[in-house]
Design a protein around this motif. Structure first.
Motif, PDB file in Angstrom:
ATOM      1  N   PHE A 174       0.726  -1.080   0.003  1.00 12.91           N
ATOM      2  CA  PHE A 174      -0.031   0.047   0.127  1.00 12.91           C
ATOM      3  C   PHE A 174       0.794   1.235  -0.022  1.00 12.91           C
ATOM      4  O   PHE A 174       0.500   2.179  -0.868  1.00 12.91           O
ATOM      5  N   LEU A 178       1.420   4.514  -2.799  1.00 13.09           N
ATOM      6  CA  LEU A 178       1.235   5.761  -2.388  1.00 13.09           C
ATOM      7  C   LEU A 178       2.289   6.652  -2.527  1.00 13.09           C
ATOM      8  O   LEU A 178       2.004   7.680  -3.019  1.00 13.09           O
ATOM      9  N   LEU A 190      -7.266  -4.272  -1.966  1.00 16.67           N
ATOM     10  CA  LEU A 190      -7.598  -4.871  -0.457  1.00 16.67           C
ATOM     11  C   LEU A 190      -8.215  -6.184  -0.646  1.00 16.67           C
ATOM     12  O   LEU A 190      -7.524  -7.090  -0.102  1.00 16.67           O
ATOM     13  N   GLY A 412     -16.390  -2.304   3.261  1.00 14.13           N
ATOM     14  CA  GLY A 412     -15.618  -1.383   2.163  1.00 14.13           C
ATOM     15  C   GLY A 412     -15.048   0.033   2.405  1.00 14.13           C
ATOM     16  O   GLY A 412     -15.126   0.921   1.763  1.00 14.13           O
ATOM     17  N   GLN A 413     -14.432  -0.061   3.694  1.00 11.92           N
ATOM     18  CA  GLN A 413     -13.638   0.956   4.227  1.00 11.92           C
ATOM     19  C   GLN A 413     -12.503   1.113   3.117  1.00 11.92           C
ATOM     20  O   GLN A 413     -11.911   0.385   2.372  1.00 11.92           O
ATOM     21  N   THR A 414     -11.983   2.496   3.168  1.00  8.67           N
ATOM     22  CA  THR A 414     -10.782   2.826   2.347  1.00  8.67           C
ATOM     23  C   THR A 414      -9.518   2.167   2.702  1.00  8.67           C
ATOM     24  O   THR A 414      -9.432   1.829   4.095  1.00  8.67           O
ATOM     25  N   PRO A 415      -8.626   1.918   2.144  1.00 10.06           N
ATOM     26  CA  PRO A 415      -7.548   1.374   2.545  1.00 10.06           C
ATOM     27  C   PRO A 415      -6.556   1.560   3.497  1.00 10.06           C
ATOM     28  O   PRO A 415      -6.037   0.933   4.493  1.00 10.06           O
ATOM     29  N   ASP A 416      -6.766   2.894   3.543  1.00 13.76           N
ATOM     30  CA  ASP A 416      -5.791   3.716   4.790  1.00 13.76           C
ATOM     31  C   ASP A 416      -6.533   3.338   6.135  1.00 13.76           C
ATOM     32  O   ASP A 416      -5.749   3.125   7.163  1.00 13.76           O
ATOM     33  N   ALA A 417      -7.715   3.261   6.077  1.00 13.14           N
ATOM     34  CA  ALA A 417      -8.506   2.925   7.460  1.00 13.14           C
ATOM     35  C   ALA A 417      -8.251   1.413   7.448  1.00 13.14           C
ATOM     36  O   ALA A 417      -8.088   1.313   8.703  1.00 13.14           O
TER      37      ALA A 417
END
Length: 453
Positions: A174, A178, A190, A412-417
């Protein structure tokens, strides 16, 4: 550069062999000042890990022992530093004089666990292996020793390493995408990590499940002996202990508090807890003892219900039976079998009922076989059983973080979370191996060790 430390690595009692241990950059030079090889050579010239004969001298230069010496140079040593060991005759006076001589020659006194701490800091052991060293020293059963030896050999670390590596791969992929958007790096998705995260969470849960067995392996089975007053609870403890550990009288209520004794019964170590007789009482002190008895039942791994087989069961017996039946592991013992029986095994609603006589020892072999069968390990004692409370807590936090990570994927949370939970799991797992553990915790761990280890 590490200063040279020295300590007696064997006990303080008279023994056949006693060992003086040194570690540090100058330890061979320090040892050379107090020891003369029979060959006349300097210790600087001797080969690694070969026992050689010579004379150890005290700080006045007098001969105090003819003994063996072995040199292990870094990195091929326990601590990862140069080490020297003197294998002396096991006289405490000889060892004390030898240690004083080493101090006079420039060595400093070793702190508790300092040799093993240096092994950890020099990468010779991870923290699971280092903590297993003290477990191996303190092991009082063959199974406990075998499991600790397996952990010293790195078995637990081998189980945790693939899980930690998967989390590392997830987080590094990740951050690479980024931080380097223009590089030819595979797109981060993910969903591609879902199956591996599930497998890793399952593997971590399997490790956590071994802790209940590991706690018993390390501490023994907490076995509460319960019953109404004067049924022979204390006599039973004395019989199992092999000596009069508890005062026994015909007066009901003699035992006012819980009394503990560690014994081997068959191949199982029991931490026997003799409790005050459970009954309704107006005596303030006895009532406190009864309350502690109830708490002992709640916290026990095994409950041994004792009744007097020479008299019929009554309401007091029944009240205690009801208390015991809620427990997963309970055995009923019909005591005083030498006085005849007015209690039939069918009168007791327990899966296991044994007729015993604490006075003669009758039935205790059967009890030993039953306890062994009840607590026979499900997992092999090869180092894969989690026995350490600190390690268990860190693994538990890692597992909970991984569950949140998987839940975030499903929502379905964002990758950073999601990666915040993955990194939290990595942090917790690093505490197990020592990769991320705080210095104060490390110091506390090695303070458990004896000087010289």
């Amino acid at each position: 550069m590490s200063h040279t430390i020295a300590a007696i690595s064997t006990g303080s009692q008279v023994s056949a062999i006693g060992i003086l241990r040194l570690s540090g950059d100058d330890c061979i030079e320090v040892a050379d000042r107090v020891f003369s090889l029979q060959s006349g050579k300097s210790l600087q010239a001797v080969p690694d890990r070969k026992l050689m004969l010579g004379v150890l001298r005290d700080k006045q230069g007098r001969m105090i022992d003819q003994c063996m010496v072995v040199v292990s140079r870094n990195p091929h040593s326990y601590t990862g530093e140069d080490t020297v060991e003197f294998h002396c005759h096991g006289s405490p006076a000889v060892l004390a004089a030898g240690l004083e001589s080493l101090y006079a020659a420039g060595a400093l006194p070793a702190k508790r666990g300092e040799f093993t701490k240096r092994a950890f800091l020099n990468g010779k052991l991870d923290l699971t292996q280092a903590e297993a060293v003290i477990d191996l020293i303190e092991a009082d059963t063959a199974d406990a020793a075998a499991n600790a030896a397996g952990q010293v050999g790195g078995m637990l670390q081998k189980k945790l390493a693939p899980i930690y590596d998967d989390l590392t791969n997830l987080c590094s992929h990740f951050h690479a995408v980024l931080d380097y958007p223009d590089e030819d790096i595979e797109d981060f998705a993910l969903s591609s990590y879902t199956s591996s995260l599930r497998a890793d969470a399952k593997g971590l849960y399997a490790i956590l499940k071994t802790y209940s067995q590991g706690r018993i392996l390390r501490q023994g089975v907490a076995a509460a002996i319960v019953g109404k007053p004067n049924v022979g609870k204390s006599s039973l403890l004395n019989a199992l202990a092999g000596y009069d550990r508890v005062i026994v009288t015909d007066i009901p209520g003699t035992t006012r508090d819980t009394v503990e004794e560690s014994v081997m019964l068959g191949s199982t170590r029991l931490r026997l807890i003799d409790t005050a007789g459970i009954r309704e009482t107006t005596d303030t002190v006895e009532a406190m003892g009864v309350q502690r008895s109830r708490e002992a039942v709640d916290n026990a791994d095994l409950v041994l219900f004792v009744c007097d087989g020479s008299t019929p069961l009554d309401d007091e017996d029944q009240a205690i039976i009801d208390l015991c039946l809620d427990h997963e592991n309970a055995i009923a013992l019909i005591n005083k079998s030498d006085l005849g029986s007015q209690v039939d095994p069918s009168d007791l609603p327990f899966m296991a009922v044994i007729s015993v006589c604490a006075k003669t020892g009758q039935g205790l072999d059967q009890l030993a076989d039953m306890v062994d069968a009840m607590f026979e390990g499900q997992a092999p004692c090869d180092g894969s059983i989690l026995t350490n409370a600190r390690q268990y807590d860190a693994c538990r936090r890692a597992y909970e973080a991984m569950l949140r990570c998987l839940q975030g994927l499903q929502l379905g949370q964002t990758p950073d979370a999601v990666l915040l939970d993955a990194e939290e799991a990595m942090e917790a797992m690093g505490e197990v191996t020592g990769a991320t553990v705080r210095e104060d915790i490390t110091n506390r761990i090695f303070e458990r060790f004896c000087v010289g280890k």
